[in-house]
Design a protein around this motif. Structure first.
Motif, short mmCIF file in Angstrom:
data_model
loop_
_atom_site.label_atom_id
_atom_site.label_comp_id
_atom_site.label_asym_id
_atom_site.label_seq_id
_atom_site.Cartn_x
_atom_site.Cartn_y
_atom_site.Cartn_z
N LEU A 106 -8.06 55.13 -91.23
CA LEU A 106 -8.86 55.01 -91.12
C LEU A 106 -9.51 54.64 -90.17
O LEU A 106 -11.07 54.87 -90.08
CB LEU A 106 -9.03 54.31 -92.57
N THR A 107 -8.85 54.05 -89.56
CA THR A 107 -8.97 53.25 -87.85
C THR A 107 -10.61 54.28 -87.25
O THR A 107 -11.78 53.82 -86.90
CB THR A 107 -8.12 52.74 -87.19
N PHE A 108 -10.36 55.41 -87.07
CA PHE A 108 -10.46 56.35 -86.22
C PHE A 108 -11.76 57.14 -87.25
O PHE A 108 -12.90 56.97 -86.78
CB PHE A 108 -9.49 57.71 -86.65
N LEU A 109 -11.76 57.15 -88.42
CA LEU A 109 -12.72 57.45 -88.95
C LEU A 109 -14.16 56.40 -89.05
O LEU A 109 -15.37 56.49 -89.79
CB LEU A 109 -12.51 58.11 -90.87
N ARG A 110 -13.95 55.48 -89.46
CA ARG A 110 -14.68 53.62 -89.92
C ARG A 110 -15.08 52.61 -88.16
O ARG A 110 -16.11 52.39 -88.68
CB ARG A 110 -13.74 52.78 -90.57
N GLY A 111 -14.32 53.33 -87.40
CA GLY A 111 -14.45 52.74 -85.78
C GLY A 111 -14.29 51.42 -86.38
O GLY A 111 -13.86 50.55 -84.77
N SER A 112 -13.30 50.53 -87.31
CA SER A 112 -12.73 49.23 -86.65
C SER A 112 -11.65 49.16 -88.08
O SER A 112 -11.38 49.41 -89.33
CB SER A 112 -13.88 48.56 -87.89
N GLU A 113 -10.80 48.35 -87.01
CA GLU A 113 -9.76 48.47 -87.92
C GLU A 113 -9.65 47.61 -88.70
O GLU A 113 -9.31 47.86 -89.70
CB GLU A 113 -8.10 47.73 -86.80
N ILE A 114 -10.50 46.41 -88.84
CA ILE A 114 -10.64 45.33 -89.79
C ILE A 114 -11.21 46.17 -91.26
O ILE A 114 -10.37 46.23 -92.36
CB ILE A 114 -11.61 44.74 -89.54
N THR A 115 -12.29 46.81 -91.13
CA THR A 115 -12.66 47.79 -92.19
C THR A 115 -11.86 48.72 -92.87
O THR A 115 -11.82 48.90 -94.22
CB THR A 115 -13.67 48.44 -91.57
N ALA A 116 -11.22 49.01 -92.09
CA ALA A 116 -10.31 50.18 -92.27
C ALA A 116 -9.24 49.34 -93.61
O ALA A 116 -8.57 50.75 -93.90
CB ALA A 116 -9.45 50.30 -90.85
N GLN A 117 -8.85 48.21 -92.77
CA GLN A 117 -7.54 48.16 -93.35
C GLN A 117 -7.53 47.45 -94.61
O GLN A 117 -7.27 47.34 -96.36
CB GLN A 117 -6.85 46.18 -92.32
N LYS A 118 -9.09 46.76 -95.10
CA LYS A 118 -9.58 46.12 -95.81
C LYS A 118 -9.84 47.78 -96.88
O LYS A 118 -9.09 47.81 -97.98
CB LYS A 118 -10.95 45.70 -96.21
N GLU A 119 -10.23 48.52 -96.40
CA GLU A 119 -10.33 49.75 -97.38
C GLU A 119 -8.94 50.02 -97.52
O GLU A 119 -8.73 50.65 -98.76
CB GLU A 119 -11.57 50.91 -96.90
N LEU A 120 -8.23 50.21 -96.92
CA LEU A 120 -6.82 50.95 -97.79
C LEU A 120 -5.91 49.97 -98.83
O LEU A 120 -5.67 50.19 -99.79
CB LEU A 120 -5.64 51.12 -96.12
#
Length: 547
Positions: A263-277
């Motif tokens: 998700l971090t690779f696909l969204r470009g942001s670990e914050i956004t990735a963590q929320k989506e996860l």
């Protein structure tokens, strides 16, 4: 005072989230009673917090979009490679007919060489679903390259009809394995706004593969074309090796660390990735709490969240076939020939493929701006009108001598039909990627693709008999009626999916409604997901306002 305030905010801000104070405007913050011991006033003026500044967010957003596009392009290389066998028979059979001493063929064996690809595709589609759920979407795509390599290599070294038929079967088998997982991979990795563009791209790739093999066939011998066809799968293997598995599959298989990395690779942001996860984990826990672990795929497909999209996709696919989507493509040259046209069949095939590529590319661009329901309504009506005009024109010209303008009218109607009908050709793949619930998406996609290919094979084989019974004018009248019926059906049942997340679409089908007109009106008012700056700040600001 600053330390106390930071301690309070650390309770609602993830520990890994880096933030800093942004000087400037201030806003009012209501403080709960539990904080009144440390803060004497119920309202305090605090400085605005930012998890990431606007420039960093834009860079992360662009990086995520680029990574999603690159991941899709890796799948498209393989899709184009699997599109080449579809058009290869148009290169192979004419060259074998001119040089019958190398591999002798007749009409019967030639028809088997041409059609065995479509016959093999359902077998690959049937196993693609279990493979996609067991191995993952990405590994299944890599598995599909193996029979494709073997098929093209066997084709290039064949000196008998049986070897050619076996090679064609392997290529069709590989195409079947690719179809479902390819659509599911793009749907599960792309954001809602970007998914509109990317999910229709495999059909552009298929059309490009057909155009590519037609072009190679005009300058190369059929064995050399078969060897060259291994280039795209080889490039696809290298590209797919570097893209991540879909986060949805990783979460379902309890690989949360890898899911966060993907998700971090696909969204470009670990914050956004963590929320989506976190959202995906919450939904998965609720789903597992209400689903029995021993339920098989048939019981799952009978649930309303699955039976509704299955009904929509199956009926749409049948009406699409009866509207002549693929039949007109297969028999376009023969149809124009009935009006006395004299042209080079190789050039006609290339131009037909080029028009199809152009229409698919335009349609993928339209998906970004126009809603799905409106696209299908316009496509169904446009296809029906052009088929109706052509059928009526044939009835009027019946028994009269052929005129030069007959070819122009027939060609114009067929061109208009292809332009409008391209959307109907692409939509089943988009619907499979968007409508099916996550728990059955992989297995169901393979089964539906298999059923579609079997139905297409039967319909294509039966078309000559249908044409002999109804004549071409009657066939186009059937195409017109099916196009209008398809339009009515989609107006009644198809939900709007543009800009909606896959989870939101799943919630819609989990409701009591079957007809779109009786949907929960809250579904209509859901805003699309614009790529706005500082989107990561919203959860923090909402929590602060609630406090």
């Amino acid at each position: 005072m600053n330390n106390e305030r930071d301690e309070e905010y650390s309770k609602i801000v993830p520990q890994k989230m880096a933030y800093h104070m942004v000087p400037g405007s201030e806003f009012q913050c209501k403080v709960p009673m539990s904080m009144s011991m440390s803060m004497p006033m119920a309202k305090q003026k605090v400085r605005k917090l930012s998890t990431i500044d606007e420039q960093d967010h834009d860079a992360a957003n662009r990086r995520g979009m680029m990574n999603q596009i690159l991941s899709t392009c890796a799948v498209l290389l393989l899709s184009a490679g699997c599109g080449m066998p579809i058009g290869y028979s148009a290169v192979l059979l004419p060259q074998l007919s001119m040089n019958s001493t190398e591999v002798p063929i007749d009409v019967s064996t030639g028809s088997w060489i041409a059609s065995v690809h479509s016959l093999a595709t359902p077998f690959g589609s049937l196993i693609s679903g279990p493979l996609a759920d067991y191995l993952g979407r990405r590994r299944t795509l890599l598995v599909s390259v193996i029979p494709l390599f073997l098929g093209w290599s066997t084709m290039a070294m064949s000196y008998s009809v049986k070897a050619l038929i076996f090679a064609r079967f392997l290529c069709g088998f590989a195409t079947g394995i690719l179809g479902g997982p390819g659509q599911v991979y793009i749907a599960e990795t792309a954001e809602p706004n970007l998914r509109s563009l990317l999910i229709g791209a495999p059909y552009v790739a298929y059309s490009c593969g057909i155009l590519f093999v037609y072009s190679l066939g005009t300058i190369l011998y059929w064995r050399d074309v078969a060897w060259c066809a291994n280039i795209l799968p080889a490039l696809a293997v290298v590209s797919i090796y570097f893209i991540p598995e879909t986060p949805a599959w990783l979460v379902r298989n309890r690989l949360e660390k890898r899911a966060l990395q993907a998700l971090t690779f696909l969204r470009g942001s670990e914050i956004t990735a963590q929320k989506e996860l976190n959202d995906m984990k919450v939904r998965l826990e609720k789903e597992r709490a209400t689903t029995k672990t021993n339920e098989n795929i048939f019981k799952l497909c009978c649930q309303r969240v699955a039976i509704k999209p299955l009904f929509i996709v199956i009926v749409f696919s049948l009406l699409q076939m009866f509207s002549g989507t693929f039949i007109v493509i297969f028999y376009a040259i023969d149809i124009i020939s009935e009006f006395g046209a004299d042209f080079d069949t190789n050039q006609a095939a290339i131009w037909t493929a080029a028009v199809r590529v152009l229409c698919c590319m335009i349609f993928c661009g339209i998906l970004i701006f126009v809603r799905r329901r409106l696209i299908m309504v316009i496509s169904g009506i446009g296809s029906g009108v052009f088929c109706l005009v052509l059928s009526v024109f044939m009835y009027i010209r019946m028994g009269q001598p052929k005129m030069p303008y007959d070819v122009l009218v027939a060609g114009g109607c067929l061109l208009g039909y292809i332009v409008f009908n391209t959307a109907l050709m692409v939509m089943p793949g988009i619907m499979i990627g968007e409508l099916f619930p996550a728990r059955i998406r992989g297995r169901t996609a393979g089964g539906v693709f298999a059923s579609m290919n079997v139905a297409l094979f039967i319909f294509a084989k039966a078309f000559p008999a249908l044409q002999a019974f109804l004549k071409m004018r009657g066939v186009f009248m059937v195409f017109a009626a099916s196009s209008f019926l398809l339009t009515v059906f989609m107006c009644l049942f198809q939900p709007e999916t543009k800009g909606r997340s896959l989870e939101h679409i799943e919630d819609y089908f989990n409701g009591d409604n079957w007809l779109w007109l009786k949907r929960d009106r809250g579904y209509k008012t859901v805003k699309l997901l614009p790529l706005e700056p500082l989107a990561e700040n919203r959860p923090l600001q909402r929590n602060v306002e609630q406090a």
